[in-house]
Write a protein that holds these residues in place. Sequence first.
Motif, short mmCIF file in Angstrom:
data_model
loop_
_atom_site.label_atom_id
_atom_site.label_comp_id
_atom_site.label_asym_id
_atom_site.label_seq_id
_atom_site.Cartn_x
_atom_site.Cartn_y
_atom_site.Cartn_z
N TYR A 1 0.80 -1.22 0.00
CA TYR A 1 0.00 0.00 0.00
C TYR A 1 0.83 1.28 0.00
CZ TYR A 1 -3.78 -3.24 0.94
OH TYR A 1 -4.66 -4.28 0.85
N GLY A 2 2.13 1.16 -0.26
CA GLY A 2 2.96 2.35 -0.32
C GLY A 2 3.09 3.00 1.04
N LYS A 3 3.05 4.33 1.06
CA LYS A 3 3.15 5.01 2.36
C LYS A 3 1.84 4.84 3.11
CE LYS A 3 3.97 9.54 2.75
NZ LYS A 3 4.93 10.67 2.73
N LEU A 4 1.96 4.47 4.37
CA LEU A 4 0.78 4.17 5.18
C LEU A 4 0.92 4.88 6.52
CD1 LEU A 4 -1.76 2.29 5.66
CD2 LEU A 4 -0.15 0.62 6.58
N ARG A 5 -0.11 5.64 6.90
CA ARG A 5 -0.14 6.25 8.23
C ARG A 5 -1.27 5.59 8.98
NH1 ARG A 5 -1.49 11.67 8.51
NH2 ARG A 5 -0.16 12.15 10.29
N ALA A 6 -0.95 5.05 10.16
CA ALA A 6 -1.97 4.34 10.92
C ALA A 6 -1.76 4.61 12.41
CB ALA A 6 -1.88 2.84 10.63
N VAL A 7 -2.82 4.44 13.17
CA VAL A 7 -2.77 4.69 14.61
C VAL A 7 -2.43 3.40 15.35
CG1 VAL A 7 -4.09 5.41 16.64
CG2 VAL A 7 -4.44 6.55 14.45
N ALA B 1 24.71 4.26 -1.92
CA ALA B 1 24.15 3.26 -2.84
C ALA B 1 22.62 3.35 -2.81
CB ALA B 1 24.60 1.86 -2.45
N PHE B 2 22.06 3.48 -1.61
CA PHE B 2 20.60 3.63 -1.50
C PHE B 2 20.13 4.88 -2.24
CE2 PHE B 2 17.14 5.91 0.56
CZ PHE B 2 16.11 5.01 0.37
N LEU B 3 20.83 6.00 -2.02
CA LEU B 3 20.39 7.27 -2.64
C LEU B 3 20.48 7.21 -4.17
CD1 LEU B 3 21.98 9.86 -0.16
CD2 LEU B 3 19.60 9.10 -0.26
N MET B 4 21.56 6.61 -4.69
CA MET B 4 21.68 6.48 -6.15
C MET B 4 20.50 5.68 -6.71
SD MET B 4 24.50 7.89 -7.49
CE MET B 4 24.98 6.98 -8.96
N ARG B 5 20.17 4.57 -6.04
CA ARG B 5 19.10 3.72 -6.55
C ARG B 5 17.73 4.33 -6.30
NH1 ARG B 5 21.19 -2.00 -4.41
NH2 ARG B 5 22.63 -2.49 -6.07
N ALA B 6 17.59 5.06 -5.21
CA ALA B 6 16.31 5.74 -4.94
C ALA B 6 16.08 6.83 -5.99
CB ALA B 6 16.31 6.33 -3.54
N MET B 7 17.15 7.51 -6.40
CA MET B 7 17.02 8.53 -7.45
C MET B 7 16.67 7.86 -8.78
SD MET B 7 19.81 11.51 -6.59
CE MET B 7 21.29 10.54 -6.42
N ALA B 8 17.24 6.70 -9.04
CA ALA B 8 16.89 5.96 -10.26
C ALA B 8 15.42 5.56 -10.22
CB ALA B 8 17.78 4.72 -10.41
N LEU C 1 6.68 -0.48 -4.36
CA LEU C 1 7.35 -1.74 -4.02
C LEU C 1 8.87 -1.66 -4.13
CD1 LEU C 1 7.30 -4.76 -3.32
CD2 LEU C 1 6.96 -5.23 -5.76
N ARG C 2 9.34 -1.10 -5.24
CA ARG C 2 10.79 -1.03 -5.47
C ARG C 2 11.47 -0.20 -4.37
NH1 ARG C 2 15.41 -2.78 -6.79
NH2 ARG C 2 16.88 -1.34 -7.70
N LEU C 3 10.85 0.92 -4.01
CA LEU C 3 11.43 1.79 -2.99
C LEU C 3 11.42 1.09 -1.63
CD1 LEU C 3 12.62 4.59 -2.36
CD2 LEU C 3 10.28 5.42 -2.02
N GLU D 1 14.20 9.38 5.83
CA GLU D 1 13.65 10.67 5.39
C GLU D 1 13.51 10.72 3.87
OE1 GLU D 1 15.71 14.16 6.75
OE2 GLU D 1 14.25 15.48 5.79
N THR D 2 14.52 10.19 3.17
CA THR D 2 14.45 10.16 1.70
C THR D 2 13.28 9.30 1.25
OG1 THR D 2 16.84 10.39 1.59
CG2 THR D 2 15.75 9.64 -0.41
N ALA D 3 13.09 8.16 1.91
CA ALA D 3 11.98 7.27 1.55
C ALA D 3 10.64 7.98 1.74
CB ALA D 3 12.03 6.00 2.39
N GLU D 4 10.54 8.73 2.82
CA GLU D 4 9.27 9.43 3.07
C GLU D 4 9.04 10.51 2.01
OE1 GLU D 4 8.54 10.79 7.05
OE2 GLU D 4 6.47 11.29 6.53
N ARG D 5 10.10 11.22 1.65
CA ARG D 5 9.95 12.28 0.65
C ARG D 5 9.61 11.72 -0.73
NH1 ARG D 5 12.62 17.06 1.62
NH2 ARG D 5 11.78 17.70 -0.38
#
Length: 245
Positions: A30-36, A138-145, A112-114, A98-102
């Motif tokens: 479900y991608g980004k999920l905010r739950a209580v 390595a994470f940032l390079m692939r997250a940018m891709a 899914l990939r992220l 933080e990068t993942a959230e942005r």
Amino acid sequence: MTLYRDTGVVLRVQKLGEADRIITMITRRYGKLRAVAKGVRRTSSRFGARLEPFCHVDVQCYTGRTLDVITQVETIDAFAPRIVDDYQRYTAGCAVLETAERLSAEEGEPVLRLYMLVAGALRALSAGERDPSLVLDAFLMRAMAYAGWAPAVFECARCGKPGPHHAFNVPAGGAVCDDCRPPGSASPARDTFVLMDALMHGVWERADESAPAARREASGLVAAHLQWHLERQLRSLPLVERRSQ
Ligand SMILES: [Zn+2]
């Protein structure tokens, strides 16, 4: 009331009222999920400790009127203790979260990939076998891709001419040839481009061999490229302790 399950990494935790927390996760389905998470701030809570940042968990939720409610949590990987106990791993891990959230701005949009990149980076940080700074880059390079704006490393970002090239320009999109090179471009060392290429493609034998100077230069270019595209600076990135040796 609809029940569903998902697997995710906890990105952020916020207080809600006296005893509850809002948990922001990046999840497989479900991608980004905010739950209580209700009652987790009481010391007797059975799942409070499983819902801290860096935790990789399997959750069961039901659909609420405004926010969904977490009813069960099972730990998949207890990444948090080994990341939080080391300042360099911790700061790198915060930049990953933080990068993942942005990059997963829309709730419910599958990423899914992220999600897999985040889980992989935290697994590597908690294992402690590599320079956390390399794991982060390595994470940032692939997250940018993943986001569609990876820096060009080998071919010229403007004309596509095969490299290796000698200049890097963030607004132009990365490596640039001598003909396309805009004024004010950086002139990274050859080894820096080699390292960035290795990080992008997960060639760890080559990345692990890199010298401190290449690591520092690559970190600077990766951060500049990321920040240009995110438009405002990531709060956690300047705090990352770079201790390449
Ligand atoms: Zn060119």
